[in-house]
Motif scaffolding. Structure first.
Motif, PDB file in Angstrom:
ATOM      1  N   ILE A   1     110.666  21.230  15.707  1.00  0.00           N
ATOM      2  CA  ILE A   1     109.701  22.109  16.373  1.00  0.00           C
ATOM      3  C   ILE A   1     109.351  23.286  15.475  1.00  0.00           C
ATOM      4  O   ILE A   1     108.169  23.588  15.243  1.00  0.00           O
ATOM      5  CB  ILE A   1     110.267  22.607  17.724  1.00  0.00           C
ATOM      6  CG1 ILE A   1     110.453  21.433  18.692  1.00  0.00           C
ATOM      7  CG2 ILE A   1     109.352  23.671  18.328  1.00  0.00           C
ATOM      8  CD1 ILE A   1     111.163  21.805  19.980  1.00  0.00           C
ATOM      9  N   GLN A   2     110.369  23.956  14.969  1.00  0.00           N
ATOM     10  CA  GLN A   2     110.132  25.129  14.130  1.00  0.00           C
ATOM     11  C   GLN A   2     109.505  24.753  12.795  1.00  0.00           C
ATOM     12  O   GLN A   2     108.705  25.519  12.240  1.00  0.00           O
ATOM     13  CB  GLN A   2     111.440  25.895  13.918  1.00  0.00           C
ATOM     14  CG  GLN A   2     112.030  26.497  15.192  1.00  0.00           C
ATOM     15  CD  GLN A   2     111.126  27.542  15.809  1.00  0.00           C
ATOM     16  OE1 GLN A   2     110.180  27.220  16.515  1.00  0.00           O
ATOM     17  NE2 GLN A   2     111.398  28.809  15.518  1.00  0.00           N
ATOM     18  N   THR A   3     109.860  23.586  12.275  1.00  0.00           N
ATOM     19  CA  THR A   3     109.276  23.125  11.015  1.00  0.00           C
ATOM     20  C   THR A   3     107.782  22.869  11.179  1.00  0.00           C
ATOM     21  O   THR A   3     106.964  23.267  10.341  1.00  0.00           O
ATOM     22  CB  THR A   3     109.989  21.849  10.535  1.00  0.00           C
ATOM     23  OG1 THR A   3     111.395  22.108  10.398  1.00  0.00           O
ATOM     24  CG2 THR A   3     109.443  21.396   9.182  1.00  0.00           C
ATOM     25  N   GLN A   4     107.410  22.218  12.260  1.00  0.00           N
ATOM     26  CA  GLN A   4     105.994  21.928  12.501  1.00  0.00           C
ATOM     27  C   GLN A   4     105.198  23.203  12.761  1.00  0.00           C
ATOM     28  O   GLN A   4     104.082  23.360  12.260  1.00  0.00           O
ATOM     29  CB  GLN A   4     105.865  20.966  13.689  1.00  0.00           C
ATOM     30  CG  GLN A   4     106.391  19.571  13.413  1.00  0.00           C
ATOM     31  CD  GLN A   4     106.591  18.754  14.674  1.00  0.00           C
ATOM     32  OE1 GLN A   4     106.041  19.049  15.732  1.00  0.00           O
ATOM     33  NE2 GLN A   4     107.406  17.712  14.571  1.00  0.00           N
ATOM     34  N   ARG A   5     105.752  24.103  13.537  1.00  0.00           N
ATOM     35  CA  ARG A   5     105.060  25.367  13.810  1.00  0.00           C
ATOM     36  C   ARG A   5     104.809  26.129  12.514  1.00  0.00           C
ATOM     37  O   ARG A   5     103.709  26.637  12.266  1.00  0.00           O
ATOM     38  CB  ARG A   5     105.901  26.229  14.751  1.00  0.00           C
ATOM     39  CG  ARG A   5     105.912  25.804  16.202  1.00  0.00           C
ATOM     40  CD  ARG A   5     106.982  26.568  16.974  1.00  0.00           C
ATOM     41  NE  ARG A   5     106.810  26.514  18.417  1.00  0.00           N
ATOM     42  CZ  ARG A   5     107.684  27.000  19.284  1.00  0.00           C
ATOM     43  NH1 ARG A   5     108.800  27.584  18.854  1.00  0.00           N
ATOM     44  NH2 ARG A   5     107.458  26.932  20.579  1.00  0.00           N
TER      45      ARG A   5
END
Length: 447
Positions: free
Chosen positions: A426-430
């Protein structure tokens, strides 16, 4: 206090406006994503196992701040990964007498969009002697030194860039990465240890910090600063039966207690201001070892204490708040009990990262990226919920700054440090989508 109140009121108003904007727009479903978002999701999903495997390798290398060799090993594992993305990577050493590891700097010059500074760190709070040494997976969570702070953040940063490279979105992006080797206990003076960070910030428009997120629906637009203080008091040594008399006075320990308690009663209700005495002792004689932050005292119950001392920290949201607090504390110190004296000294630590309209606007972009990916909106984190960090050193240099882009979890700085594995993609994509938008002006216009 007029300036403090005005800035805090401004922050609250801006925060309210942002939250209203975020919640007034309808949430986007996965079907609303564009080709770019879909490609980012695909790329990060494909790399999930590799990302977690690299994190396990990094965590299993002890890189406590004083373990210079261990910090260097962690950096050397990340170095070829960054070079494969087109970054020119180098170490910036600190003077040997500072006894701290070097900073890893990676530069990717480009000409499109905003100039970005991405920040992380290689060290942890766990020395080689710590029993907490290894990565262990427990279903959708993992424990280990640095799994969350900040090796988890480092792999979010790295794999966000890998996702962008896979769609050729790094080709002309201007990005500098600074991974410090001593974030948990920075070398002094910071004018030297943070010079690579200062130099990079002067050439950047936006700073993004990849320390852990407190929650998945918050981002950090403000961090409190920290300074240190040391208080010493003196009294007249005499028989304890004479205490409180005009001749003998109150002694050093009562004077120390008076000052600390008056600080509590007069300043403890101010929002975002905290001060904590972490060490205190007194007696007939006291000795303090500054290097090891420990002290000894000798005294007897029938002797009035001749000396006492306390040391602690002061945390603040703005420079004005810090200055005003130090003035008030100094005034308290200068009001002595009979036959006592006292002095206090202050030492600057890490500056604050005050809330600004530009930081709020950057958070809004990050929130839009999250919504585009189907993860919902992101609101500002309460500045009182976390301490100082490397991004605070350069927050006043760049136009806007945002922290807390790393994964989520619990137990930082303890043997219970636990990573929420599901937060990694999630944080990587954001982060990948935000970096893409900020380095591609047309993408910002059309998003």
């Amino acid at each position: 206090m007029i300036n403090i109140n005005r800035r805090l009121k401004t922050f609250i108003i801006l925060k309210s406006i942002l939250i209203a904007l975020l919640f007034s727009s309808s949430a986007l479903s996965a079907s609303d994503t564009t080709s770019i978002e879909k490609q980012i999701i695909h790329a990060t999903t494909q790399e999930q196992n590799n990302q977690l495997s690299l994190l396990e390798t990094l965590v299993n290398i002890n890189s406590g701040t004083v373990n210079i060799a261990g910090v260097h090993r962690v950096g050397e594992l990340l170095r070829p990964q960054l070079e494969a993305l087109g970054f020119k990577v180098r170490w910036v050493e600190e003077p040997a007498q500072m006894q701290r590891a070097a900073t890893l700097v990676a530069e990717h010059p480009g000409h499109t969009g905003k100039r970005l500074l991405l920040i992380g760190h290689l060290d942890t709070v766990f020395p080689p002697s710590s029993p907490f040494q290894h990565f262990a997976r427990h279903g959708n969570s993992a424990t280990g030194p640095g799994a969350l702070d900040d090796k988890g953040g480092d792999v979010v940063l790295l794999y966000a860039l890998k996702a962008l490279q896979s769609i050729h979105a790094l080709d002309d992006a201007d990005i500098t990465i600074v991974l410090t080797g001593d974030e948990e206990d920075s070398g002094k003076p910071t004018s030297i240890s943070r010079k690579p960070l200062f130099d990079a910030a002067k050439k950047s428009d936006i700073a993004l910090d990849f320390e852990s997120a407190v929650t998945l629906n918050t981002g950090t637009i403000a961090r409190r600063g920290i300074s240190l203080w040391m208080l010493t008091t003196q009294g007249d040594e005499a028989h304890s039966s004479q205490i409180f008399s005009e001749k003998a006075g109150f002694g050093a320990i009562y004077e120390l207690a008076r000052i600390l308690d008056t600080m509590r009663t007069q300043l403890s209700h101010e929002q975002y201001l905290t001060f904590s005495p972490g060490l205190a002792f007194g007696g007939t004689t006291v000795n303090y070892d500054k290097k090891n932050s420990e002290g000894t005292a000798f005294g007897k119950g029938n002797v009035i204490a001749q000396a006492a001392m306390a040391k602690g920290d002061l945390r603040f949201l703005t420079l004005e708040q810090k200055i005003n607090a130090e003035k008030k504390i100094t005034a308290i110190v200068n009001q002595h009990l009979p036959k006592t004296t006292a002095t206090i000294t202050y030492q600057d630590g890490i500056p604050s990262m005050p809330p600004t309209a530009a930081n709020l606007a950057l958070l809004q972009e990050y929130s839009k990226a999250s919504e585009k990916l189907g993860y919902g909106s992101i609101k500002p984190l309460d500045p009182g919920s976390r301490g100082a960090g490397d991004i605070s050193h350069i927050a006043s240099i760049v136009k806007s700054a945002l922290a807390g882009l790393g994964p989520t979890g619990t137990g930082e700085h303890s043997a219970k440090e636990t990573l929420d594995i599901l937060s990694l993609p999630i944080q990587t994509q954001r982060a990948a989508l935000l970096i893409y938008w900020e380095t591609h002006p047309r993408a910002i216009a059309n998003k």
